[in-house]
Design a protein around this motif. Structure first.
Motif, mmCIF file in Angstrom:
data_model
loop_
_atom_site.group_PDB
_atom_site.id
_atom_site.type_symbol
_atom_site.label_atom_id
_atom_site.label_comp_id
_atom_site.label_asym_id
_atom_site.label_seq_id
_atom_site.Cartn_x
_atom_site.Cartn_y
_atom_site.Cartn_z
ATOM 1 N N PHE A 45 -39.194 -44.386 58.938
ATOM 2 C CA PHE A 45 -38.652 -42.932 60.551
ATOM 3 C C PHE A 45 -39.256 -41.400 60.297
ATOM 4 O O PHE A 45 -39.720 -40.776 58.850
ATOM 5 C CB PHE A 45 -37.216 -42.589 61.127
ATOM 6 C CG PHE A 45 -36.607 -43.887 61.725
ATOM 7 C CD1 PHE A 45 -37.422 -44.291 62.779
ATOM 8 C CD2 PHE A 45 -35.610 -44.467 61.095
ATOM 9 C CE1 PHE A 45 -36.128 -45.685 63.098
ATOM 10 C CE2 PHE A 45 -35.027 -45.515 61.471
ATOM 11 C CZ PHE A 45 -35.517 -46.314 62.979
ATOM 12 N N SER A 46 -39.459 -41.150 60.788
ATOM 13 C CA SER A 46 -40.886 -39.459 61.265
ATOM 14 C C SER A 46 -39.182 -38.361 60.441
ATOM 15 O O SER A 46 -38.417 -39.636 61.386
ATOM 16 C CB SER A 46 -41.415 -39.161 62.278
ATOM 17 O OG SER A 46 -40.726 -38.962 63.207
ATOM 18 N N THR A 47 -39.486 -37.538 60.555
ATOM 19 C CA THR A 47 -37.869 -36.546 60.264
ATOM 20 C C THR A 47 -37.460 -35.910 61.869
ATOM 21 O O THR A 47 -36.538 -36.300 61.906
ATOM 22 C CB THR A 47 -39.002 -35.267 59.467
ATOM 23 O OG1 THR A 47 -39.586 -34.883 58.771
ATOM 24 C CG2 THR A 47 -37.538 -33.889 59.253
ATOM 25 N N GLN A 48 -38.650 -36.084 62.651
ATOM 26 C CA GLN A 48 -38.334 -35.691 64.065
ATOM 27 C C GLN A 48 -37.303 -36.856 64.700
ATOM 28 O O GLN A 48 -36.029 -37.150 65.282
ATOM 29 C CB GLN A 48 -39.178 -35.692 65.220
ATOM 30 C CG GLN A 48 -39.290 -35.768 66.467
ATOM 31 C CD GLN A 48 -37.705 -34.472 66.805
ATOM 32 O OE1 GLN A 48 -38.212 -32.948 66.118
ATOM 33 N NE2 GLN A 48 -36.929 -34.118 67.410
ATOM 34 N N GLU A 49 -38.012 -38.549 64.293
ATOM 35 C CA GLU A 49 -36.953 -39.802 64.723
ATOM 36 C C GLU A 49 -35.754 -39.813 63.924
ATOM 37 O O GLU A 49 -34.473 -40.077 64.568
ATOM 38 C CB GLU A 49 -38.128 -40.358 64.130
ATOM 39 C CG GLU A 49 -39.016 -40.882 65.029
ATOM 40 C CD GLU A 49 -40.258 -42.058 64.825
ATOM 41 O OE1 GLU A 49 -40.566 -42.516 65.684
ATOM 42 O OE2 GLU A 49 -40.554 -42.082 63.430
ATOM 43 N N ASN A 50 -35.371 -39.272 62.551
ATOM 44 C CA ASN A 50 -34.914 -39.483 62.043
ATOM 45 C C ASN A 50 -33.404 -38.880 62.410
ATOM 46 O O ASN A 50 -32.561 -38.956 62.510
ATOM 47 C CB ASN A 50 -34.804 -39.214 60.583
ATOM 48 C CG ASN A 50 -33.358 -38.917 59.561
ATOM 49 O OD1 ASN A 50 -32.861 -38.587 59.817
ATOM 50 N ND2 ASN A 50 -33.335 -39.981 58.551
ATOM 51 N N ALA A 51 -34.169 -37.339 63.085
ATOM 52 C CA ALA A 51 -32.945 -36.169 63.262
ATOM 53 C C ALA A 51 -32.228 -37.006 64.817
ATOM 54 O O ALA A 51 -31.206 -36.288 65.283
ATOM 55 C CB ALA A 51 -33.872 -34.666 63.381
ATOM 56 N N ASP A 52 -33.574 -37.565 65.426
ATOM 57 C CA ASP A 52 -33.065 -37.717 67.038
ATOM 58 C C ASP A 52 -31.820 -38.971 66.894
ATOM 59 O O ASP A 52 -30.890 -38.767 67.082
ATOM 60 C CB ASP A 52 -34.287 -38.533 67.432
ATOM 61 C CG ASP A 52 -35.472 -37.134 67.775
ATOM 62 O OD1 ASP A 52 -34.335 -35.987 67.911
ATOM 63 O OD2 ASP A 52 -36.805 -37.716 68.722
ATOM 64 N N ILE A 53 -32.193 -39.609 65.888
ATOM 65 C CA ILE A 53 -31.529 -40.844 65.561
ATOM 66 C C ILE A 53 -30.352 -40.396 65.008
ATOM 67 O O ILE A 53 -28.554 -41.006 65.303
ATOM 68 C CB ILE A 53 -31.794 -42.002 64.336
ATOM 69 C CG1 ILE A 53 -33.004 -42.085 65.408
ATOM 70 C CG2 ILE A 53 -30.650 -42.812 64.733
ATOM 71 C CD1 ILE A 53 -33.191 -43.783 64.799
ATOM 72 N N VAL A 54 -30.446 -39.212 64.541
ATOM 73 C CA VAL A 54 -28.566 -38.830 63.510
ATOM 74 C C VAL A 54 -28.145 -37.933 65.021
ATOM 75 O O VAL A 54 -26.809 -37.627 65.217
ATOM 76 C CB VAL A 54 -29.050 -37.931 62.689
ATOM 77 C CG1 VAL A 54 -27.847 -36.579 62.403
ATOM 78 C CG2 VAL A 54 -29.067 -38.058 61.283
ATOM 79 N N ALA A 55 -28.623 -37.561 66.114
ATOM 80 C CA ALA A 55 -28.076 -36.800 66.868
ATOM 81 C C ALA A 55 -27.749 -36.978 68.083
ATOM 82 O O ALA A 55 -26.155 -37.155 68.453
ATOM 83 C CB ALA A 55 -29.167 -35.560 67.430
ATOM 84 N N PHE A 56 -28.269 -38.884 68.044
ATOM 85 C CA PHE A 56 -27.602 -39.545 69.246
ATOM 86 C C PHE A 56 -26.496 -39.879 67.891
ATOM 87 O O PHE A 56 -25.272 -40.346 68.783
ATOM 88 C CB PHE A 56 -28.205 -40.733 69.209
ATOM 89 C CG PHE A 56 -27.698 -42.103 69.026
ATOM 90 C CD1 PHE A 56 -26.529 -42.004 70.909
ATOM 91 C CD2 PHE A 56 -27.308 -43.162 68.949
ATOM 92 C CE1 PHE A 56 -26.035 -43.863 70.792
ATOM 93 C CE2 PHE A 56 -27.154 -44.189 69.021
ATOM 94 C CZ PHE A 56 -26.002 -44.113 69.656
ATOM 95 N N LEU A 57 -26.300 -40.380 66.577
ATOM 96 C CA LEU A 57 -24.935 -40.833 66.369
ATOM 97 C C LEU A 57 -24.052 -39.489 66.463
ATOM 98 O O LEU A 57 -22.556 -40.494 66.024
ATOM 99 C CB LEU A 57 -25.541 -41.595 64.646
ATOM 100 C CG LEU A 57 -26.444 -42.055 64.742
ATOM 101 C CD1 LEU A 57 -26.509 -42.739 62.774
ATOM 102 C CD2 LEU A 57 -25.645 -43.801 65.141
ATOM 103 N N LYS A 58 -24.307 -38.633 66.234
ATOM 104 C CA LYS A 58 -22.818 -37.609 66.559
ATOM 105 C C LYS A 58 -22.428 -36.900 67.621
ATOM 106 O O LYS A 58 -21.067 -36.914 68.391
ATOM 107 C CB LYS A 58 -23.687 -36.554 66.241
ATOM 108 C CG LYS A 58 -24.136 -36.272 64.266
ATOM 109 C CD LYS A 58 -24.035 -34.550 64.467
ATOM 110 C CE LYS A 58 -24.332 -35.161 62.412
ATOM 111 N NZ LYS A 58 -24.933 -33.093 61.891
ATOM 112 N N THR A 59 -23.202 -38.050 69.066
ATOM 113 C CA THR A 59 -22.470 -38.223 70.014
ATOM 114 C C THR A 59 -21.243 -39.342 70.294
ATOM 115 O O THR A 59 -20.765 -39.745 71.291
ATOM 116 C CB THR A 59 -23.084 -38.399 71.160
ATOM 117 O OG1 THR A 59 -23.962 -39.571 71.021
ATOM 118 C CG2 THR A 59 -24.428 -37.940 71.040
#
Ligand code: HEC
Ligand code: HEC
Ligand code: HEC
Ligand code: HEC
Ligand code: CA
Ligand code: CA
Lengths: 339, 339
Positions: free
Chosen positions: B298-312
């Motif tokens: 994953f790109s840094t952005q993709e990784n951050a997006d998934i992490v943001a989702f997981l925190k929901t």
């Protein structure tokens, strides 16, 4: 409110013989003049500080291992103590002394068995940095808190400033501890005039507690916490525990083996007893107290009466909703339990 | 209610390549057909059993030392885990594996990383007698409870019989654990139709979570707990941890290194990640999953997006009022932490 200043409380640091105590208490007074008073809920705790303090109280990240919190050794499910002879600290170290209850400890004139901390704020810094307890440092504890945005925001909101140091930490913990008051014990109900709140045996126990002289040391709303007294006044106390009591603080030889008289509130819950945790049961503790503090050997019936009275001192335990702790951030140092 | 019988759940034990997964999920369906469902509070927990189970959950007297309770390693202030790489057990022993959260664990098809216990009742007997955890025996635990009149009375009232054996103990604990459900995460609100409950980044993260193939394993209301899967499907997982996963149960070579897919509910709170606790942060765990389970970097952005989702996925944490434990009686065996 209670006068917590030791210099203004009659301390009875003089040696009390059994006879003089009995004399002192001979004309047992009307209820208004009882040597024990009911405890009331604290008036002026800052609720936001106390709520933050509750989080800190339960947060094992204040310890090096990430495993030990204040509540590990002062379990609020178990009368505010750990019910062990001596505590288990970092790396399963055996503690030097029995863990006293934190319930109503704000009513004591000083903190620790030897009174070496003046108040709860001064006390609260101790265990975090104690290598045998939480084995952390104040710096690392504060770094941990500063790395967690939710904590940073809550400290700011509570204290109105960006300062987040050990001073704010101990102030918040102390505010929480001040809420740990246990009102409305059956004995308090009786003190307040409800004659049926205690039964005949319990009343006999209280009368003996006064006439035998226990109340010379265990008095005030906390039935203790108002003076340091020699453990083994009439007969020496035998123990392997090396604690020297008040002498460790004052280096005054006359105070060797003087300990803060512990509260008897909730004593049903805070077994085992004495600074060395040597007495497993209340019956045993009462027997020892009679012999070595007063030169009295109680009959089985007398002992049982006093024990029955002591059990009327169990108050309403604080209703604590478990806090949800703010999660560590990616930059929070991880705990190191095994090195 | 949920179907917890593994044989009736599509287990996807076959090897899933990144491509086939992507294909499977290509036509991402309408919300009603999402591969993740909201969780609801449990319907039919017996409240008296759960209340007794809560006492047992917090009672360190179920351990040999009198110091360790279920809550020591599954701290309900910290997402139901201990946030340590591996747990600290009796005598400060280093545990073999990361402590999984107990939150929503009733929704998993089986208990433990290798699924060796079928359900919560079967599981709950384990830690009490595990020499590396609570280091007690079922006999001593039951003796302890039987020596405490308040416990005896409460068991009798709850189970309607004088029988007090390990079966009643584990039934009560399991009933309490069934209450540990965390509903109403922001993602659940979104699933139920509140479009504003998650933001654009979080939604992007969820879409990638589906399209990349995470959802092949992390699905259902618990985003996991529905199958055993190989850790290191595409690329081997490097670890010093000797756990062999499902193989330890089945002795089937094909299941070596298969672990129960953990729930991603409250994953923000249950760091560190993986059975060996090797990933300190969600970013790191997502990166590893992408590479070794899906062959994706994953790109840094993709990784951050998934992490943001997981925190929901952080739900409402159970509101637990700390139980007041019945005190030991004079005949209760005292704990032996140091021998
Ligand atoms: C490893 C066990 C352990 C931990 C952890 C621990 N304590 Fe203590 N605590 C003790 C022991 C033992 C004493 C008695 C020490 C002495 O008197 O010398 C004590 C004494 C106290 C007292 C004095 C009570 C009185 O009436 O004298 C207070 C208050 C207290 N602790 C609060 C705390 C707070 C706040 C924390 C967490 C920041 C904490 N404790 C952590 C074991 C522990
Ligand atoms: C001269 C002072 C004095 C008198 C009189 C006295 N006590 Fe104490 N009491 C103490 C001190 C000091 C301690 C703590 C000693 C220690 O642990 O080393 C204590 C401890 C106790 C404890 C254990 C509390 C705990 O939490 O560990 C009990 C119970 C108790 N006393 C009851 C009594 C009773 C009952 C009497 C009367 C028969 C009595 N005491 C008389 C000073 C006194
Ligand atoms: C010393 C630490 C420790 C203690 C104490 C402990 N646990 Fe655990 N628990 C663990 C670890 C580690 C695992 C994972 C073990 C494995 O998968 O092989 C686990 C697994 C579990 C699971 C399985 C969750 C899942 O989804 O797979 C449940 C449920 C659980 N424990 C409940 C309890 C209960 C109930 C108690 C008390 C009776 C308890 N635990 C005491 C460390 C502990
Ligand atoms: C082929 C099955 C599979 C796929 C695909 C998969 N996972 Fe996993 N996931 C697992 C298993 C099995 C574990 C536990 C492995 C272990 O701890 O040894 C796990 C663990 C995790 C964890 C750590 C949870 C914890 O509590 O320790 C996270 C976070 C995670 N997965 C997220 C993802 C994401 C994001 C993706 C997609 C990029 C993904 N997973 C794809 C099977 C899978
Ligand atoms: Ca004690
Ligand atoms: Ca974890």
């Amino acid at each position: 409110m209670l006068n917590k200043n030791p210099s203004r409380v009659p301390l009875m640091r003089f040696v009390l013989g059994a006879v003089s105590v009995a004399a002192l208490l001979a004309g047992a007074p009307a209820r208004a003049a009882e040597p024990v008073q009911p405890i009331e809920l604290p008036k002026a705790v800052n609720p936001a500080q106390a709520e933050l303090g509750k989080k800190l109280w339960f947060d094992p990240r204040l310890s090096r291992s990430g495993f030990i919190s204040c509540n590990s050794c002062h379990n609020l499910s178990m009368g505010g103590s750990d019910n062990l002879k001596t505590s288990i600290g970092h790396n399963w170290q055996k503690g030097p002394i029995n863990s006293p209850t934190v319930l109503n400890s704000s009513l004591n004139m000083a903190q620790f068995w030897d009174g070496r901390a003046e108040d709860l704020r001064e006390q609260a810094g101790g265990p975090i940095a104690n290598p045998g307890e939480m084995a952390f440092t104040h710096e690392l504890a504060v770094d941990m808190l500063r790395s967690i945005p939710q904590y940073v925001a809550e400290f700011k909101q509570v204290f109105g400033s960006d300062k987040l140091s050990i001073a704010e930490v101990t102030t918040a913990i102390a505010a929480f501890e001040e809420t740990l008051i246990t009102p409305n014990a059956r004995f308090d109900q009786w003190l307040k005039g409800d004659m049926k709140a205690i039964n005949d045996q319990e009343l006999r126990g209280y009368q003996l507690f006064k006439s035998a002289g226990c109340v010379a040391c265990h008095n005030g709303p906390n039935l203790g916490g108002t003076s340091f007294q020699k453990m083994g006044l009439i007969e020496p106390y035998q123990t392997d525990n090396p604690a020297e009591g008040r002498y460790a603080v004052t280096k005054n030889d006359a105070e060797r083996f003087n300990f803060k008289v512990p509260t008897l509130r909730n004593v049903e819950l805070t077994y085992p007893y004495f600074h060395d945790g040597a007495a497993d049961t209340l019956a045993r503790a009462v027997d020892t107290m009679g012999r070595i503090q007063l030169g009295k050997t109680f009959s089985t019936q007398e002992n049982a009466d006093i024990v029955a009275f002591l059990k009327t001192l169990t108050g309403e335990q604080p209703r604590v909703v478990l806090p949800i702790l703010p999660p560590s951030s990616d930059t929070t140092q991880r705990p190191r339990p095994f090195d």
